[in-house]
Scaffold this motif. Structure first.
Motif, PDB file in Angstrom:
ATOM      1  N   GLN A 151       0.885  -1.267   0.040  1.00 15.47           N
ATOM      2  CA  GLN A 151      -0.003  -0.218  -0.080  1.00 15.47           C
ATOM      3  C   GLN A 151       0.789   1.245   0.054  1.00 15.47           C
ATOM      4  OE1 GLN A 151       0.056  -2.347   2.530  1.00 15.47           O
ATOM      5  NE2 GLN A 151       0.544  -1.127   4.428  1.00 15.47           N
ATOM      6  N   SER A 154       4.579   3.207  -4.743  1.00 19.30           N
ATOM      7  CA  SER A 154       4.056   4.295  -5.898  1.00 19.30           C
ATOM      8  C   SER A 154       3.302   3.382  -7.196  1.00 19.30           C
ATOM      9  CB  SER A 154       5.000   5.145  -6.371  1.00 19.30           C
ATOM     10  OG  SER A 154       5.876   4.346  -7.187  1.00 19.30           O
ATOM     11  N   ARG A 155       2.207   4.136  -7.506  1.00 19.48           N
ATOM     12  CA  ARG A 155       1.515   3.661  -8.617  1.00 19.48           C
ATOM     13  C   ARG A 155       2.527   3.418  -9.766  1.00 19.48           C
ATOM     14  NH1 ARG A 155      -1.705   5.436 -13.092  1.00 19.48           N
ATOM     15  NH2 ARG A 155      -3.478   4.402 -13.332  1.00 19.48           N
ATOM     16  N   ASP A 156       3.433   4.302 -10.162  1.00 18.30           N
ATOM     17  CA  ASP A 156       4.401   4.093 -11.422  1.00 18.30           C
ATOM     18  C   ASP A 156       5.451   3.011 -11.028  1.00 18.30           C
ATOM     19  OD1 ASP A 156       3.348   6.415 -12.440  1.00 18.30           O
ATOM     20  OD2 ASP A 156       4.810   7.621 -11.781  1.00 18.30           O
ATOM     21  N   LEU A 158       4.555   0.084  -9.335  1.00 16.90           N
ATOM     22  CA  LEU A 158       3.850  -0.893  -9.514  1.00 16.90           C
ATOM     23  C   LEU A 158       3.498  -1.336 -11.080  1.00 16.90           C
ATOM     24  CD1 LEU A 158       1.523  -0.823  -6.582  1.00 16.90           C
ATOM     25  CD2 LEU A 158       3.326  -2.303  -6.736  1.00 16.90           C
ATOM     26  N   VAL A 159       3.324  -0.258 -11.879  1.00 20.84           N
ATOM     27  CA  VAL A 159       3.005  -0.580 -13.056  1.00 20.84           C
ATOM     28  C   VAL A 159       4.435  -0.863 -13.834  1.00 20.84           C
ATOM     29  CG1 VAL A 159       2.588   0.905 -15.284  1.00 20.84           C
ATOM     30  CG2 VAL A 159       1.305   1.283 -13.360  1.00 20.84           C
ATOM     31  N   SER A 162       4.866  -4.574 -12.796  1.00 23.53           N
ATOM     32  CA  SER A 162       3.910  -5.293 -13.475  1.00 23.53           C
ATOM     33  C   SER A 162       4.016  -5.783 -14.874  1.00 23.53           C
ATOM     34  CB  SER A 162       2.453  -5.176 -13.078  1.00 23.53           C
ATOM     35  OG  SER A 162       2.102  -4.869 -11.787  1.00 23.53           O
ATOM     36  N   ASN A 198      -7.975  -1.558  -3.720  1.00 20.92           N
ATOM     37  CA  ASN A 198      -7.676  -0.390  -4.673  1.00 20.92           C
ATOM     38  C   ASN A 198      -6.849  -0.679  -5.679  1.00 20.92           C
ATOM     39  OD1 ASN A 198      -9.384   1.195  -3.060  1.00 20.92           O
ATOM     40  ND2 ASN A 198      -7.571   1.905  -1.819  1.00 20.92           N
ATOM     41  N   LEU A 199      -5.575  -1.481  -5.519  1.00 21.37           N
ATOM     42  CA  LEU A 199      -4.655  -1.919  -6.336  1.00 21.37           C
ATOM     43  C   LEU A 199      -5.309  -2.605  -7.525  1.00 21.37           C
ATOM     44  CD1 LEU A 199      -1.631  -2.448  -4.386  1.00 21.37           C
ATOM     45  CD2 LEU A 199      -1.933  -0.364  -5.929  1.00 21.37           C
ATOM     46  N   ASP A 202      -7.772  -0.787 -10.041  1.00 23.35           N
ATOM     47  CA  ASP A 202      -6.881   0.170 -10.761  1.00 23.35           C
ATOM     48  C   ASP A 202      -6.952  -0.442 -12.310  1.00 23.35           C
ATOM     49  OD1 ASP A 202      -4.862   1.718 -12.283  1.00 23.35           O
ATOM     50  OD2 ASP A 202      -4.295   2.661 -10.232  1.00 23.35           O
ATOM     51  N   LEU A 205      -3.562  -1.428 -13.500  1.00 27.31           N
ATOM     52  CA  LEU A 205      -3.034  -2.673 -12.735  1.00 27.31           C
ATOM     53  C   LEU A 205      -3.670  -3.909 -12.938  1.00 27.31           C
ATOM     54  CD1 LEU A 205      -1.699  -0.501  -9.690  1.00 27.31           C
ATOM     55  CD2 LEU A 205      -0.457  -1.507 -11.732  1.00 27.31           C
TER      56      LEU A 205
END
Length: 378
Positions: A151, A154-156, A158-159, A162, A198-199, A202, A205
């Motif tokens: 949690q 950062s979103r970046d 994880l992108v 992935s 939430n992830l 997205d 994601l």
């Protein structure tokens, strides 16, 4: 007397890992079944103290034993770069040293030279780093990346991770080798339930939706009792079945509490020079464990709440130990029922409260009710 066998320290592998056999067995199958096995991509959720970090440690131990390389990370800024450096095995190295003028101080000569450190050039992408590491491994082996506290990522980041993993899996699929001989990549994420939700939701994601999800709950009390008996007896003390049952009930089957109760009841027996853990030692241990749990689990859980979530859950305190009617919570907070419904749902998703009949909720985290009653200022 032998050392205390219980280890209630964050991330420390305890001597007993009970109630998580389904996750462990699934990961073991994933390693054995070769490339494409769904169990190689895992999302592990649970409350604080539910054993997520310990479980990630166990998965890493299993992978290493099977000949895999393991990269373990806790999500924070710069995570992708740290993973890249771990994959490459890079570390600062001396690239230039110079000896400058000297100075004398109190008869001691000091060199004022300089040393410069740099890292080898990093690969362009995490994908390249993974593929480079895999190329150095024997056929059929791979890399496991575990990421705790996802949690906080950062979103970046994880992108990037992935996307890289998807491409690596695709590249391996294009080889002519049998699945059991292809290089593997495995990912195991762990985090709080609402963060994982939430992830997964997205739109960018979507890869995470293909991960096998495991929600860590409480361990069955009979299993805890049996674990206490075997661990205590194997470590040089004795405990009766009745006292082990009392200790198990005091733990509420919550993994961190299992370790805390075990640790403090053993310590109480040690202080008294006893080879047997008695009912008195269990009672003292349970009290000390509850206090430690409130400080290390309940307090951070409350601090992490939004202002509205905290307002909702504090409005439940007057009803304790009975469940609270959601309509009464809304009334106490002077808010609408839609407001109450929204934060009811978010607190349930966080595993802090649970439904208790139509229109009612109760606090579900062990010892959180006592914490809120005694430390409402937290």
């Amino acid at each position: 007397m032998g050392p205390n066998p219980f280890k209630p320290t964050a991330g420390k592998m305890p001597p007993i890992l009970i109630g998580r056999e389904s996750v462990i067995d699934a990961f073991d199958r994933g390693l054995a079944n070769g490339a494409g096995a769904p169990e190689r991509l895992m999302l592990i959720t649970g409350q604080r103290g539910s054993g997520k970090t310990v479980l990630l440690t166990e998965l890493g131990r299993m992978a290493k034993k099977d000949g895999w390389d393991v990269i373990s990370e806790t999500a924070s800024g710069g995570m992708v770069q740290r993973i890249v450096e771990s994959l490459r095995g890079t570390s600062p190295r001396v690239t230039r040293a110079s000896i400058g003028p000297s100075a004398s101080l109190g008869g001691t000569s000091l060199s004022l030279g300089s040393v410069e450190l740099s890292r080898p050039e990093a690969p362009l992408t995490i994908r390249a780093a993974i593929e480079d590491r895999l190329a150095r491994l024997p056929k059929g082996k791979g890399v496991l990346i575990t990421i705790d506290e996802v949690q906080s990522a950062s979103r970046d980041d994880l992108v990037a991770i992935s996307t890289a993993v998807q491409h690596v899996i695709r590249d391996e699929d294009m080889t002519d080798l049998p699945d059991t001989q292809k290089h593997g990549i495995a990912l195991a994420f762990a985090g709080l339930p609402i963060a994982i939700d939430n992830l997964v939701n997205d739109d960018v994601l979507t890869f995470l939706r293909r991960c096998v999800r495991y929600d860590l709950g409480e361990v069955r009390i009979p299993d805890v009792k049996n674990a206490y008996i075997s661990t205590v007896n194997d470590s040089g003390k004795m405990i009766s079945e009745k006292d082990a049952q009392t200790a198990a009930e005091a733990s509420s089957g919550f993994p961190f509490m299992i370790q805390l109760v075990g640790y403090y009841m053993w310590q109480s027996a040690d202080v008294n020079g006893s080879d047997a853990i008695t009912a008195e030692h269990v009672s003292i241990g349970a009290t000390d464990a509850a206090n430690a749990f409130q400080d290390s689990v309940c307090a951070p859980a409350v601090r992490s709440l939004t202002v509205a979530q905290r307002e909702f859950i504090l409005a439940m305190v007057p009803d304790l130990p009975e469940p609270s009617q959601v309509a009464h919570i809304a009334e106490r907070c002077r808010k609408s029922m839609s407001w109450a419904g929204k934060y009811r749902a978010s607190l349930i998703a966080s595993n802090l409260i649970e439904p208790a009949g139509r229109g009612y909720v109760r606090i579900s985290m062990p010892h959180l009710a006592e914490y809120l009653q005694t430390r409402r200022e937290a």
